[in-house]
Scaffold this active site. Structure first.
Site, PDB file in Angstrom:
ATOM      1  N   ALA A   1      -0.556   0.862   6.038  1.00  0.00           N
ATOM      2  CA  ALA A   1      -0.628  -0.055   7.482  1.00  0.00           C
ATOM      3  C   ALA A   1      -1.766  -1.385   6.808  1.00  0.00           C
ATOM      4  CB  ALA A   1      -1.464   0.699   8.276  1.00  0.00           C
ATOM      5  N   ASP A   2      -1.738  -2.275   7.549  1.00  0.00           N
ATOM      6  CA  ASP A   2      -2.903  -3.239   7.302  1.00  0.00           C
ATOM      7  C   ASP A   2      -2.652  -4.218   8.573  1.00  0.00           C
ATOM      8  OD1 ASP A   2      -4.129  -4.451   4.597  1.00  0.00           O
ATOM      9  OD2 ASP A   2      -3.447  -6.278   5.951  1.00  0.00           O
ATOM     10  N   GLN A   3      -3.959  -4.969   8.549  1.00  0.00           N
ATOM     11  CA  GLN A   3      -4.378  -5.967   9.742  1.00  0.00           C
ATOM     12  C   GLN A   3      -4.818  -7.126   9.149  1.00  0.00           C
ATOM     13  OE1 GLN A   3      -7.790  -5.115  12.137  1.00  0.00           O
ATOM     14  NE2 GLN A   3      -6.392  -4.627  13.844  1.00  0.00           N
TER      15      GLN A   3
ATOM     16  N   ALA B   1       0.227  -4.223  11.158  1.00  0.00           N
ATOM     17  CA  ALA B   1       1.669  -3.869  10.533  1.00  0.00           C
ATOM     18  C   ALA B   1       1.567  -2.520   9.931  1.00  0.00           C
ATOM     19  CB  ALA B   1       2.019  -5.102   9.561  1.00  0.00           C
TER      20      ALA B   1
ATOM     21  N   LYS C   1       0.788  -1.110   0.094  1.00  0.00           N
ATOM     22  CA  LYS C   1       0.117   0.054   0.037  1.00  0.00           C
ATOM     23  C   LYS C   1       0.832   1.159  -0.241  1.00  0.00           C
ATOM     24  CE  LYS C   1      -3.968  -2.132   2.614  1.00  0.00           C
ATOM     25  NZ  LYS C   1      -4.528  -2.031   3.556  1.00  0.00           N
TER      26      LYS C   1
END
Length: 208
Positions: A84-86, A121, A68
Site C-alpha cells: 500500500a502507498d499514499q 493505493a 513494496k
C-alpha cells in the site's frame, strides 16, 4: 481458518508489506490476520522516473504499492502479500513525509486554506504476480492557519508530524487543521480498506 478470525478462510495470515501500524490495525480490526514485513524499497528511486514521465499521483501511488508488495513477495513467494502507498497532491505539487519540523511547518503552511487530494493505493501479489490493484481518492480542505497556530500544533504533536505526508494525522490532533473532508476515512488513513476486502472475498479468502 485462523483462530480468532472467523471470517478469514486461509490457514495463513495476510502478509502486509508495510511498517505502518495504522494499516495493520485497520486490517486486524476488520477481521484480517496480518503478518507485517517492512519492504526494502527506495521509494524516491521508484518515483523519480514516473515523475519524469509525467505520471499522475494516482499511478505513482499504485506503482509504489506494487513495488513494496513485490519486494516482500520475492522473500515470501507462497504468501499473499498486500502493498500500500499514499500520495498527496496540492495543485501540481507532490508532497512527501516531512524530514523535520521545519519541513512539516512548510508543508502545513503550503496546504493551509487550500484543497488537496490523498490518493491511497493497494496491490495484492502472490509469487511475484499481481492479483489485483486499486486506489481511492479523498479530497481535503485545510482551514486558513496562522504561523502561531502551526507552531503550537507542532509543539503539541511532536515527532508524529514527521510520520505522515502533510504533517498531520486526521484521526488525531490533525483534525483541527481542517474545515471539510470528502472521501472515505480508511483512504485518508492510507489504505482503501473496502476495495481490499472486496478483492479478498473475490479470491475466496474472506467469507462472503
Amino acid at each position: 481458518m485462523i483462530a480468532g478470525f472467523r471470517l478469514w478462510l486461509s490457514p495463513q495470515p495476510l502478509v502486509l508489506a508495510s511498517g505502518s501500524t495504522t494499516r495493520r490495525d485497520m486490517l486486524t480490526a476488520a477481521g484480517v490476520p496480518v503478518e507485517t514485513v517492512k519492504p526494502a524499497v527506495d521509494e524516491r528511486a521508484v518515483e523519480a522516473p514516473l515523475l519524469a514521465a509525467g505520471e499522475s499521483p494516482v499511478r505513482i501511488a499504485v506503482a509504489l504499492a506494487v513495488a513494496k508488495a513485490a519486494a516482500v513477495s520475492a522473500q515470501q513467494p507462497d504468501g499473499l502479500v498486500l502493498g500500500a502507498d499514499q500520495t498527496l497532491a496540492c495543485a501540481d505539487e507532490a508532497f512527501h513525509k516531512p524530514a523535520d519540523r521545519a519541513a512539516a511547518a512548510r508543508q502545513i503552511a503550503a496546504l493551509a486554506g487550500r484543497d488537496h487530494e490523498l490518493h491511497s493505493a493497494f496491490a495484492l501479489l502472490r509469487g511475484g504476480k499481481v492479483l489485483a490493484e486499486g486506489h481511492q481518492t479523498a479530497r481535503l480542505t485545510m482551514r486558513p492557519l496562522t504561523p502561531g497556530f502551526i507552531e503550537s500544533y507542532l509543539d503539541t504533536v511532536g515527532d508524529a508530524a514527521f510520520s505522515s505526508v502533510g504533517g498531520y494525522q486526521i484521526e488525531g490532533l490533525g483534525a483541527q487543521l481542517f474545515e471539510r473532508i470528502e472521501g472515505d476515512h480508511f483512504t485518508i488513513l492510507g489504505l482503501p480498506l473496502l476495495p481490499v476486502l472486496a478483492v479478498l472475498r473475490d479470491l475466496s479468502i474472506l467469507a462472503r
